[in-house]
Enzyme design. Structure first.
Site, PDB file in Angstrom:
ATOM      1  N   GLU A 129     -10.435   3.731   3.836  1.00  0.00           N
ATOM      2  CA  GLU A 129      -9.747   4.623   3.173  1.00  0.00           C
ATOM      3  C   GLU A 129     -10.045   4.581   1.481  1.00  0.00           C
ATOM      4  OE1 GLU A 129      -5.438   4.153   3.939  1.00  0.00           O
ATOM      5  OE2 GLU A 129      -5.764   5.760   5.768  1.00  0.00           O
ATOM      6  N   ARG A 131      -7.825   3.764  13.426  1.00  0.00           N
ATOM      7  CA  ARG A 131      -7.112   4.860  13.727  1.00  0.00           C
ATOM      8  C   ARG A 131      -6.506   4.810  15.183  1.00  0.00           C
ATOM      9  NH1 ARG A 131      -5.957   5.910   8.628  1.00  0.00           N
ATOM     10  NH2 ARG A 131      -7.718   6.593   7.492  1.00  0.00           N
ATOM     11  N   GLN A 163      -3.682   2.534  15.009  1.00  0.00           N
ATOM     12  CA  GLN A 163      -2.510   3.179  14.178  1.00  0.00           C
ATOM     13  C   GLN A 163      -1.746   4.008  15.169  1.00  0.00           C
ATOM     14  OE1 GLN A 163      -4.239   4.774  10.658  1.00  0.00           O
ATOM     15  NE2 GLN A 163      -2.266   5.387   9.792  1.00  0.00           N
ATOM     16  N   THR A 165      -8.628  -5.867   4.181  1.00  0.00           N
ATOM     17  CA  THR A 165      -8.609  -5.043   3.019  1.00  0.00           C
ATOM     18  C   THR A 165      -9.821  -5.492   1.962  1.00  0.00           C
ATOM     19  OG1 THR A 165      -6.338  -4.390   3.540  1.00  0.00           O
ATOM     20  CG2 THR A 165      -7.229  -3.529   1.499  1.00  0.00           C
ATOM     21  N   GLU A 212      -9.856  12.444   7.941  1.00  0.00           N
ATOM     22  CA  GLU A 212      -9.552  13.675   7.139  1.00  0.00           C
ATOM     23  C   GLU A 212     -10.819  14.608   7.090  1.00  0.00           C
ATOM     24  OE1 GLU A 212      -6.784  14.026   3.519  1.00  0.00           O
ATOM     25  OE2 GLU A 212      -7.208  11.853   3.724  1.00  0.00           O
ATOM     26  N   ASP A 220      -8.925   0.329   1.926  1.00  0.00           N
ATOM     27  CA  ASP A 220      -8.016   0.166   3.250  1.00  0.00           C
ATOM     28  C   ASP A 220      -8.615   0.456   4.631  1.00  0.00           C
ATOM     29  OD1 ASP A 220      -5.632  -0.603   4.716  1.00  0.00           O
ATOM     30  OD2 ASP A 220      -4.595   1.548   4.311  1.00  0.00           O
ATOM     31  N   ASP A 242       0.807  -1.301  -0.083  1.00  0.00           N
ATOM     32  CA  ASP A 242       0.137   0.049  -0.129  1.00  0.00           C
ATOM     33  C   ASP A 242       1.032   1.281   0.111  1.00  0.00           C
ATOM     34  OD1 ASP A 242      -2.443   1.439   0.103  1.00  0.00           O
ATOM     35  OD2 ASP A 242      -2.783   1.300   2.086  1.00  0.00           O
ATOM     36  N   GLU A 254      -9.198   3.912  -1.927  1.00  0.00           N
ATOM     37  CA  GLU A 254      -8.080   3.800  -2.895  1.00  0.00           C
ATOM     38  C   GLU A 254      -8.371   3.066  -4.224  1.00  0.00           C
ATOM     39  OE1 GLU A 254      -4.560   2.360  -0.726  1.00  0.00           O
ATOM     40  OE2 GLU A 254      -5.259   3.321   1.007  1.00  0.00           O
ATOM     41  N   LYS A 286      -3.956  -2.046  10.056  1.00  0.00           N
ATOM     42  CA  LYS A 286      -4.476  -2.379   8.861  1.00  0.00           C
ATOM     43  C   LYS A 286      -4.489  -3.718   8.345  1.00  0.00           C
ATOM     44  CE  LYS A 286      -3.731   2.169   7.669  1.00  0.00           C
ATOM     45  NZ  LYS A 286      -4.218   2.962   6.465  1.00  0.00           N
ATOM     46  N   HIS A 310      -3.621  13.820   1.016  1.00  0.00           N
ATOM     47  CA  HIS A 310      -3.789  12.899   2.200  1.00  0.00           C
ATOM     48  C   HIS A 310      -2.384  13.187   3.102  1.00  0.00           C
ATOM     49  CE1 HIS A 310      -4.956   9.288   4.358  1.00  0.00           C
ATOM     50  NE2 HIS A 310      -3.857   8.882   4.199  1.00  0.00           N
TER      51      HIS A 310
END
Ligand code: CA
Length: 441
Positions: free
Chosen positions: A211, A249, A252, A269, A386, A245, A139, A213, A265, A146
């Site tokens: 996420e 958080r 993370q 996925t 975000e 993905d 990834d 992607e 993660k 971002h």
């Protein structure tokens, strides 16, 4: 090589009527590959056309896919892996034959009633499976928007690290937990530590995120110790697919230093069931991201005139949300964001070339993903971290609900498409996933 041919002609139509509908992701100009099964039957390779699937195996015996034994073998497998071992010329020829078979001007398959019935199946009657058995999954982090947004939350005085504009930053993902869109995704457990706590706790993730992607599948192999020249990189890319993905958080934040994302993660996925070939995307190739004045140019091994001129893909990607309360009230999903894949700082060719630049062997069926596709505007932000700015600006929903992060029962739906005035719009289908509750303690 972005060759336009008869398969891209916007006036081309199919005898499969649903392929003509305005909103379809799968007109005859697209022809993405996927793997499906009928009932409890075996996995089969298919191509999406309108609201149907064209099963390829039944076409082999009749000679409708040409005489290349390698192609016959590849389309008779239960994954796309053997197709990814074929040359660019072989898969391009296969695409042209499928286009001709489905064309309104060709009655051969249309008028062969029993064969047509065995190979044209409504998508609503089949189950989509993992398209590729992925050997390695990587990834990237290719959106400077971002990277800057996330960096400024965690390092306000130093949002973008000094390597960002030189290296397509990435990390090794986990192939075993890739799942096909539609598979429920369980909320993970993990260590998390509040800022004011002395020690972490082990608990179900509270800050569950997605996420948006774009992934791409590698074609063919290079030997260990060899690299992939930037001029040849696109020949090593079979096609593109939506990727979600999923990201924990809170896990993370506690684990990511010093070696990057790990358990935040690797629990799941999602990949979309359909893979849109680079051939189908030829009409939508645009110049690579224009670096602002003052930014360094890519080092020579990551730079090439063709990449500069047509290295990006003009593709829109969207995240949609359907909450349990919305489902109960029969609300349609709401769109959370729309990003533009052409806004990425690095191209797919640069990501692949960088990956192999140390002599790493890239193998047919490897999956590389772009990283979250975000842009300069708030509406372009491709994850809740975000979009809600770490939960401080919740998203408002039509039911009066708010979301900072995903709750159990929320369904996240990714969509993607390419459109332009002079070509037929093509889409990527959907990549869906419902969040299910964490395992009990
Ligand atoms: Ca990511």
């Amino acid at each position: 090589m972005n060759t336009l041919d008869a398969t891209h002609d916007p006036s081309l139509t199919s005898w499969v009527e649903s392929a003509q509908s305005d909103g379809t992701d799968f007109p005859i100009q697209n022809l993405p590959f996927g793997v499906f099964r009928r009932g409890r039957g075996d996995a089969e390779v298919g191509v999406a056309i309108g609201s149907d699937v064209l099963a390829l195996t039944p076409l082999v015996g009749a000679g409708w896919l040409g005489q290349d034994a390698q192609v016959h073998h590849a389309v008779a497998q239960g994954t796309l892996n053997a197709l990814l071992e074929l040359s660019e010329a072989q898969t391009r020829d296969l695409r042209r034959r499928i286009s001709a078979l489905l064309s309104a001007s060709n009655g051969a398959l249309r008028d062969a009633a029993s064969q047509r019935a065995s190979c044209i199946v409504p998508q609503s009657d089949v189950e989509m499976l993992m398209p590729v058995t992925v050997g390695d999954y990587t990834d990237f982090y290719a959106s400077v928007h971002h990277a800057t947004n996330v960096g400024s939350m965690f390092r306000p005085d130093n949002p973008l690290l000094p390597n960002y504009k030189f290296i397509p930053v990435g990390y090794h993902g986990r192939a075993s937990s890739l799942v096909v869109g539609g598979t429920p995704v369980r909320r993970p457990w993990g260590q998390q530590k509040a800022d004011d706590a002395d020690a972490p706790t082990f608990a179900p993730c509270r800050l569950f995120d997605y996420e948006v992607e774009v992934g791409f599948y590698v074609r063919g192999d290079n030997d260990l110790g060899s690299s992939v020249n930037i001029a040849e990189a696109e020949g090593r890319i079979f096609g593109l697919s939506l990727v979600n993905d999923w990201s924990a958080r809170d896990l993370q934040k506690w684990e990511y230093q010093p070696l990057g994302p790990f358990l935040a993660k690797s629990f799941a996925t999602s990949v979309a069931p359909w893979v849109v070939t680079l051939d189908a995307l030829a009409p939508f190739r645009v110049s690579a991201f224009e670096r602002p004045a003052g930014d360094p140019q890519p080092l020579p091994h990551l730079d090439h005139a063709v990449n500069r001129n047509t290295g990006a893909v003009d593709m829109q990607v969207e995240a949609w949300l359907l909450t349990p309360q919305m489902r109960a009230a029969k609300h349609e999903p709401v769109r959370l964001s729309r990003g533009h894949f052409r806004d990425m700082y690095w191209t797919i060719a640069q990501m692949l070339t960088h990956h192999a630049s140390n002599g790493c062997n890239m193998r047919a069926g490897d999956l590389l993903a772009s990283g979250t596709v975000s842009g300069p505007e708030k509406g372009n932000r491709g994850c809740l971290l975000e979009l809600t700015w770490r939960g401080s600006e919740p998203v408002q929903l039509p039911t009066g609900e708010e979301r900072r992060f995903l709750i159990d029962g929320d369904e996240l739906i990714l969509k993607g498409y390419c459109e332009s005035k002079s070509h037929r719009r093509i889409g990527f289908g959907e990549c869906r996933g419902v969040v299910v509750e964490a395992l009990p303690a």
